[in-house]
Scaffold this motif. Sequence first.
Motif, PDB file in Angstrom:
ATOM      1  N   ILE A 136       5.645  -5.512 -11.172  1.00 48.24           N
ATOM      2  CA  ILE A 136       5.921  -4.348 -11.721  1.00 48.24           C
ATOM      3  C   ILE A 136       7.650  -3.978 -11.112  1.00 48.24           C
ATOM      4  O   ILE A 136       8.258  -3.200 -11.830  1.00 48.24           O
ATOM      5  N   LEU A 137       7.826  -4.158  -9.978  1.00 48.22           N
ATOM      6  CA  LEU A 137       9.001  -3.568  -9.072  1.00 48.22           C
ATOM      7  C   LEU A 137       9.662  -5.308  -8.766  1.00 48.22           C
ATOM      8  O   LEU A 137       9.856  -5.507  -7.514  1.00 48.22           O
ATOM      9  N   PRO A 138      10.316  -5.958  -9.527  1.00 50.28           N
ATOM     10  CA  PRO A 138      10.945  -7.347  -9.203  1.00 50.28           C
ATOM     11  C   PRO A 138      12.018  -7.014  -8.497  1.00 50.28           C
ATOM     12  O   PRO A 138      12.249  -8.163  -7.743  1.00 50.28           O
ATOM     13  N   ASP A 139      12.630  -5.977  -8.471  1.00 54.83           N
ATOM     14  CA  ASP A 139      14.063  -6.172  -7.624  1.00 54.83           C
ATOM     15  C   ASP A 139      13.577  -5.539  -6.312  1.00 54.83           C
ATOM     16  O   ASP A 139      12.966  -4.514  -5.926  1.00 54.83           O
ATOM     17  N   GLU A 140      13.863  -6.413  -5.052  1.00 58.27           N
ATOM     18  CA  GLU A 140      13.394  -6.083  -3.834  1.00 58.27           C
ATOM     19  C   GLU A 140      13.843  -4.771  -3.280  1.00 58.27           C
ATOM     20  O   GLU A 140      13.456  -4.147  -2.559  1.00 58.27           O
ATOM     21  N   ALA A 141      15.148  -4.612  -3.539  1.00 58.38           N
ATOM     22  CA  ALA A 141      15.933  -3.243  -3.177  1.00 58.38           C
ATOM     23  C   ALA A 141      14.984  -1.880  -3.810  1.00 58.38           C
ATOM     24  O   ALA A 141      14.917  -0.953  -2.992  1.00 58.38           O
ATOM     25  N   MET A 142      14.761  -1.940  -4.820  1.00 56.27           N
ATOM     26  CA  MET A 142      13.879  -1.046  -5.612  1.00 56.27           C
ATOM     27  C   MET A 142      12.611  -0.782  -4.813  1.00 56.27           C
ATOM     28  O   MET A 142      12.058   0.391  -4.526  1.00 56.27           O
ATOM     29  N   ARG A 143      11.897  -1.961  -4.313  1.00 56.86           N
ATOM     30  CA  ARG A 143      10.565  -1.836  -3.754  1.00 56.86           C
ATOM     31  C   ARG A 143      10.740  -1.210  -2.435  1.00 56.86           C
ATOM     32  O   ARG A 143      10.046  -0.502  -1.961  1.00 56.86           O
ATOM     33  N   ALA A 144      12.131  -1.769  -1.788  1.00 60.54           N
ATOM     34  CA  ALA A 144      12.084  -0.978  -0.231  1.00 60.54           C
ATOM     35  C   ALA A 144      12.443   0.492  -0.491  1.00 60.54           C
ATOM     36  O   ALA A 144      11.961   1.024   0.465  1.00 60.54           O
ATOM     37  N   GLU A 145      13.295   0.918  -1.491  1.00 55.62           N
ATOM     38  CA  GLU A 145      13.654   2.143  -1.440  1.00 55.62           C
ATOM     39  C   GLU A 145      12.167   3.103  -1.615  1.00 55.62           C
ATOM     40  O   GLU A 145      12.061   4.426  -1.239  1.00 55.62           O
ATOM     41  N   LEU A 146      11.472   2.559  -2.622  1.00 51.57           N
ATOM     42  CA  LEU A 146      10.199   3.241  -2.797  1.00 51.57           C
ATOM     43  C   LEU A 146       9.441   3.287  -1.984  1.00 51.57           C
ATOM     44  O   LEU A 146       8.608   4.507  -1.472  1.00 51.57           O
ATOM     45  N   ALA A 147       9.366   2.356  -1.202  1.00 52.89           N
ATOM     46  CA  ALA A 147       8.165   2.273  -0.178  1.00 52.89           C
ATOM     47  C   ALA A 147       8.806   2.875   1.164  1.00 52.89           C
ATOM     48  O   ALA A 147       7.756   3.756   1.835  1.00 52.89           O
ATOM     49  N   ALA A 148       9.903   3.161   1.274  1.00 55.18           N
ATOM     50  CA  ALA A 148      10.625   3.931   2.675  1.00 55.18           C
ATOM     51  C   ALA A 148      10.105   5.431   2.369  1.00 55.18           C
ATOM     52  O   ALA A 148      10.118   6.022   3.482  1.00 55.18           O
ATOM     53  N   ASP A 149       9.993   5.983   1.201  1.00 55.27           N
ATOM     54  CA  ASP A 149       9.754   7.462   1.108  1.00 55.27           C
ATOM     55  C   ASP A 149       8.330   7.877   0.683  1.00 55.27           C
ATOM     56  O   ASP A 149       8.006   8.913   0.235  1.00 55.27           O
ATOM     57  N   LEU A 150       7.457   6.871   0.880  1.00 57.45           N
ATOM     58  CA  LEU A 150       5.996   7.021   0.368  1.00 57.45           C
ATOM     59  C   LEU A 150       5.286   7.954   1.687  1.00 57.45           C
ATOM     60  O   LEU A 150       5.666   7.593   2.824  1.00 57.45           O
ATOM     61  N   PRO A 151       4.837   9.192   1.303  1.00 54.51           N
ATOM     62  CA  PRO A 151       4.394  10.036   2.225  1.00 54.51           C
ATOM     63  C   PRO A 151       2.701   9.386   2.642  1.00 54.51           C
ATOM     64  O   PRO A 151       2.322   8.700   2.165  1.00 54.51           O
ATOM     65  N   ARG A 152       2.472   9.896   3.907  1.00 52.47           N
ATOM     66  CA  ARG A 152       1.167   9.647   4.359  1.00 52.47           C
ATOM     67  C   ARG A 152       0.200  10.860   4.031  1.00 52.47           C
ATOM     68  O   ARG A 152       0.475  11.854   4.684  1.00 52.47           O
ATOM     69  N   VAL A 153      -0.727  10.806   3.007  1.00 54.17           N
ATOM     70  CA  VAL A 153      -1.197  11.720   2.345  1.00 54.17           C
ATOM     71  C   VAL A 153      -2.533  11.903   3.008  1.00 54.17           C
ATOM     72  O   VAL A 153      -3.364  11.056   2.962  1.00 54.17           O
ATOM     73  N   PRO A 154      -2.944  13.306   3.439  1.00 55.47           N
ATOM     74  CA  PRO A 154      -4.427  13.583   3.691  1.00 55.47           C
ATOM     75  C   PRO A 154      -5.457  13.354   2.486  1.00 55.47           C
ATOM     76  O   PRO A 154      -4.882  13.793   1.637  1.00 55.47           O
ATOM     77  N   ARG A 155      -6.477  12.865   2.863  1.00 59.67           N
ATOM     78  CA  ARG A 155      -7.471  12.461   1.843  1.00 59.67           C
ATOM     79  C   ARG A 155      -7.744  13.656   1.249  1.00 59.67           C
ATOM     80  O   ARG A 155      -8.177  14.065   0.078  1.00 59.67           O
ATOM     81  N   ARG A 156      -7.823  14.789   1.963  1.00 59.83           N
ATOM     82  CA  ARG A 156      -8.476  15.993   1.761  1.00 59.83           C
ATOM     83  C   ARG A 156      -7.577  16.706   0.543  1.00 59.83           C
ATOM     84  O   ARG A 156      -8.059  17.796  -0.266  1.00 59.83           O
ATOM     85  N   LEU A 157      -6.507  16.541   0.298  1.00 60.68           N
ATOM     86  CA  LEU A 157      -5.742  17.105  -0.765  1.00 60.68           C
ATOM     87  C   LEU A 157      -6.360  16.899  -2.167  1.00 60.68           C
ATOM     88  O   LEU A 157      -6.436  17.702  -3.124  1.00 60.68           O
ATOM     89  N   TYR A 158      -6.914  15.765  -2.351  1.00 56.87           N
ATOM     90  CA  TYR A 158      -7.575  15.528  -3.429  1.00 56.87           C
ATOM     91  C   TYR A 158      -9.045  15.942  -3.692  1.00 56.87           C
ATOM     92  O   TYR A 158      -9.650  16.004  -4.522  1.00 56.87           O
ATOM     93  N   ASP A 159      -9.484  16.690  -2.544  1.00 61.19           N
ATOM     94  CA  ASP A 159     -10.787  17.608  -2.601  1.00 61.19           C
ATOM     95  C   ASP A 159     -10.514  18.850  -3.265  1.00 61.19           C
ATOM     96  O   ASP A 159     -11.416  19.838  -3.447  1.00 61.19           O
ATOM     97  N   GLU A 160      -9.305  19.249  -3.118  1.00 55.68           N
ATOM     98  CA  GLU A 160      -8.942  20.719  -3.646  1.00 55.68           C
ATOM     99  C   GLU A 160      -9.212  21.073  -5.123  1.00 55.68           C
ATOM    100  O   GLU A 160      -8.781  19.925  -5.913  1.00 55.68           O
ATOM    101  N   ALA A 161      -9.491  22.099  -5.358  1.00 53.29           N
ATOM    102  CA  ALA A 161      -9.589  22.466  -6.807  1.00 53.29           C
ATOM    103  C   ALA A 161      -8.162  23.145  -7.230  1.00 53.29           C
ATOM    104  O   ALA A 161      -7.616  24.226  -6.417  1.00 53.29           O
TER     105      ALA A 161
END
Length: 225
Positions: A136-161
């Motif tokens: 999906i992301l064949p360009d290594e620089a694109m993969r690195a950029e996307l990975a660098a700003d991925l947040p660590r999301v609490p699971r509880r976010l998806y329990d909210e209405a």
Amino acid sequence: MGYLLVHSPLLGPSSWAGVAAAVAARGHRAVVPDLRAAVTGPAPHHDAIVDAAASAIAIAPVVIVGHSGAGAYLPGIAARMHRAPVAVVFVDAVLPSCTGSHRTDPAVERLLDEHTSEGMLHPWLSWWDDQVVAAILPDEAMRAELAADLPRVPRRLYDEAVPMPPGWCELPTTYLRLSAAYAAEMEEAERRGWPTRSLDADHLTTVTAPGRVLDAVEELVSRLG
């Protein structure tokens, strides 16, 4: 014309960076609010996400465009704006109900649980095999950029209405499907009478082919008249 490009809670602003650059190249302004603090901060998350997005742009007229899980928050963002948006565009996105509250689909909840440790979701790219990500992301620089700003999301976010503002489905709204995973959402948008379009693409075409995505968004907005 301004564009408010809203990223998924599981992704970061870089997922819209290419489209924002394409918007600027066409003489318009694009704003990509960074929602990571709202996503990773204390609960409840809904108001923080909506406030962070809605307050990021003051110009009008505005097209609100949301990708993936951001779809759950687009109605609230539109309602929080000082002036009604020109259009709301769902791009391979969750499509909430017209009334009541949006809740995470049980099948998605099971997937989330598979990728949760100690109450925190694993970074989104790690959910998939390396070969899938590379395809999906064949360009290594694109993969690195996307990975660098991925947040660590609490699971509880998806329990909210997530509450839906009254009448939001009456806004000028369109749906752009990028991947087969969102076929049901596009079918629901068609049942609602909204302009829709499909691309033979994948979920991260916002990153790999931003001009193509922007072309489709502009075409959908033009069909609203």
